[in-house]
Design a protein around this motif. Sequence first.
Motif, mmCIF file in Angstrom:
data_model
loop_
_atom_site.group_PDB
_atom_site.id
_atom_site.type_symbol
_atom_site.label_atom_id
_atom_site.label_comp_id
_atom_site.label_asym_id
_atom_site.label_seq_id
_atom_site.Cartn_x
_atom_site.Cartn_y
_atom_site.Cartn_z
ATOM 1 N N GLN A 126 -75.270 28.589 48.899
ATOM 2 C CA GLN A 126 -75.133 28.653 47.448
ATOM 3 C C GLN A 126 -76.362 28.146 46.692
ATOM 4 O OE1 GLN A 126 -73.070 30.381 45.913
ATOM 5 N NE2 GLN A 126 -73.577 29.767 43.838
ATOM 6 N N GLY B 293 -71.776 21.467 51.016
ATOM 7 C CA GLY B 293 -71.273 22.548 50.187
ATOM 8 C C GLY B 293 -69.888 22.993 50.616
ATOM 9 N N ALA B 294 -69.704 24.303 50.792
ATOM 10 C CA ALA B 294 -68.399 24.873 51.099
ATOM 11 C C ALA B 294 -67.843 24.397 52.437
ATOM 12 C CB ALA B 294 -68.490 26.398 51.092
ATOM 13 N N GLN C 178 -60.807 20.452 48.400
ATOM 14 C CA GLN C 178 -61.934 21.329 48.084
ATOM 15 C C GLN C 178 -61.671 22.730 48.629
ATOM 16 O OE1 GLN C 178 -66.095 20.008 48.854
ATOM 17 N NE2 GLN C 178 -66.263 21.883 50.072
ATOM 18 N N SER D 146 -63.303 27.029 48.371
ATOM 19 C CA SER D 146 -64.520 27.775 48.052
ATOM 20 C C SER D 146 -64.136 29.145 47.525
ATOM 21 C CB SER D 146 -65.434 27.895 49.278
ATOM 22 O OG SER D 146 -64.779 28.520 50.360
ATOM 23 N N ARG E 201 -65.632 33.034 45.978
ATOM 24 C CA ARG E 201 -66.765 33.952 46.004
ATOM 25 C C ARG E 201 -67.229 34.263 44.588
ATOM 26 N NH1 ARG E 201 -66.662 40.058 48.522
ATOM 27 N NH2 ARG E 201 -65.242 40.396 46.758
ATOM 28 N N MET F 198 -70.501 31.471 48.221
ATOM 29 C CA MET F 198 -69.226 30.752 48.194
ATOM 30 C C MET F 198 -69.446 29.402 47.514
ATOM 31 S SD MET F 198 -67.194 32.954 49.515
ATOM 32 C CE MET F 198 -65.685 31.987 49.692
ATOM 33 N N ILE F 199 -68.827 29.242 46.356
ATOM 34 C CA ILE F 199 -68.978 28.027 45.550
ATOM 35 C C ILE F 199 -67.913 27.013 45.954
ATOM 36 C CG2 ILE F 199 -68.828 27.081 43.220
ATOM 37 C CD1 ILE F 199 -69.876 29.725 42.162
ATOM 38 N N ASP F 200 -68.335 25.798 46.241
ATOM 39 C CA ASP F 200 -67.390 24.733 46.567
ATOM 40 C C ASP F 200 -66.810 24.165 45.274
ATOM 41 O OD1 ASP F 200 -70.212 24.104 46.511
ATOM 42 O OD2 ASP F 200 -69.734 22.016 46.913
ATOM 43 N N THR G 138 -70.405 16.464 47.188
ATOM 44 C CA THR G 138 -69.933 17.831 47.397
ATOM 45 C C THR G 138 -69.032 18.253 46.244
ATOM 46 O OG1 THR G 138 -68.972 19.299 49.068
ATOM 47 C CG2 THR G 138 -67.863 17.187 48.708
#
Length: 447
Positions: free
Chosen positions: A58, A218-219, A234, A236, A238, A373-375, A397
């Motif tokens: 990301q 991240g994710a 958490q 993730s 798209r 993919m955004i966490d 994170t």
Amino acid sequence: MIFPFRDEGPVEHDGPLPEACDLAVIGGGVIGISTALYAARAGLNVVLLEKGRVAAEQSSRNWGWIRVQGRDMAEIPIALEAQDLWPQLDAECGGRLGVTQVGVSYLARSDKEMAGFAGWLEEAKPLGVSSHLLDADETKTLLGAEHSPWVGALHTPTDMKGEPWVAVPELARLAVSEGATIRERCAVRGLDMQGGQVAGVVTEKGRIACAQVVLAGGAWSSLFLRRHGVRIPQLSVRSTAMATERLPQGVNTAAVDDALAFRPRDDGGYTLAPAGFAELFIGPDAFRGLKTYLPLAFTGDFDVHLRALAPAGYPDAWGTPRRWGDGDETPFERMRILSPEPNAAKVAEMRRRFGQHFPQMGEVRLQAAWAGMIDVMPDVVPVVDRVPELPGLIAVTGMCGHGFGIGPAFGRIAADMAQGRDPCHDLSRFRITRFSDGSKLIPGPNI
């Protein structure tokens, strides 16, 4: 144009793994790289370990905005620090990061949206933001949009942009030049815990002794934590984006409305993205987190679309292991780079919308499209905290798509935390225990 990061060919960073270090950083995105840079500058022997390639996920796939505007109040002082750091880093990298003050505008189609902008501004103004409201004529003049559908805007002239897939690799080279060791294609399988404390990291290439670790995965962060019995809600999602071919530079600012985000690029094109549009692939963590995420869903502020089963190998796929031993191949090794396909319909829609708003630019041709993919977290703010169950581990994170712009400041903070120093900001909003101590989760702004 093919997206520049793929799991093939020789890696750039193949530094030798020491037997021991002062600090190990897990993850080679903007947060991890910045942590390694500032830790090295402080004199620490720091090793950064990346399962695939630096910036390949990301950190290279985002919009490239370096903004204060629209952020949670707890993030604003940190985002302001980041805006001081980015030009310094750009100068140290010979101007190659693409950092430019372009301003950011949030565009409103209704008086209700303008009222929301005004509410955020009233709260944020005492924190030192340069933001102000524009009326319809001022917005039209700023954008050069003769047939503007917007009734006004929230505009922050001091906000900036960078070029993510150039900037983060350049920061990695800067970190190496200042003494950090970076190792790509070297996944961390787990923590070596001895006497209830972190005593090292176990990588696919061997063990490294250390007492301090920063997790900036991240994710993948929640999967890593789950292996050690720590759960955070958490997920993730798209997010799709694209770059146009070179166009007339008629719009020299970054802006977003309820459907489209855009900003100028150094190569003469524009980065476009669907505003607020995210796709959630259903997996076990999504089911577990349903109750926690419902309050956010009920606000109606987030355009999240549910998709069928998460693809094989994704962090929340049904077949992705949640437990493994130090000698086992891990999910991180099986998927070196998480590179989802972009939403083709959204790419076509973005090109059409941008062309409609700015017909003077002519045909909007596609140079490249990608997705990341955004966490995300259920209150839309990150976790930046020591993990109580794993003394010696700091988790940074859940940046919720806001990590690129604020990254250098959170990296500086993480490096100071690893040294036992005062982070110089109130981080209580980002504590990891907020999900388990009965606290009411208060979603950050989505304006």
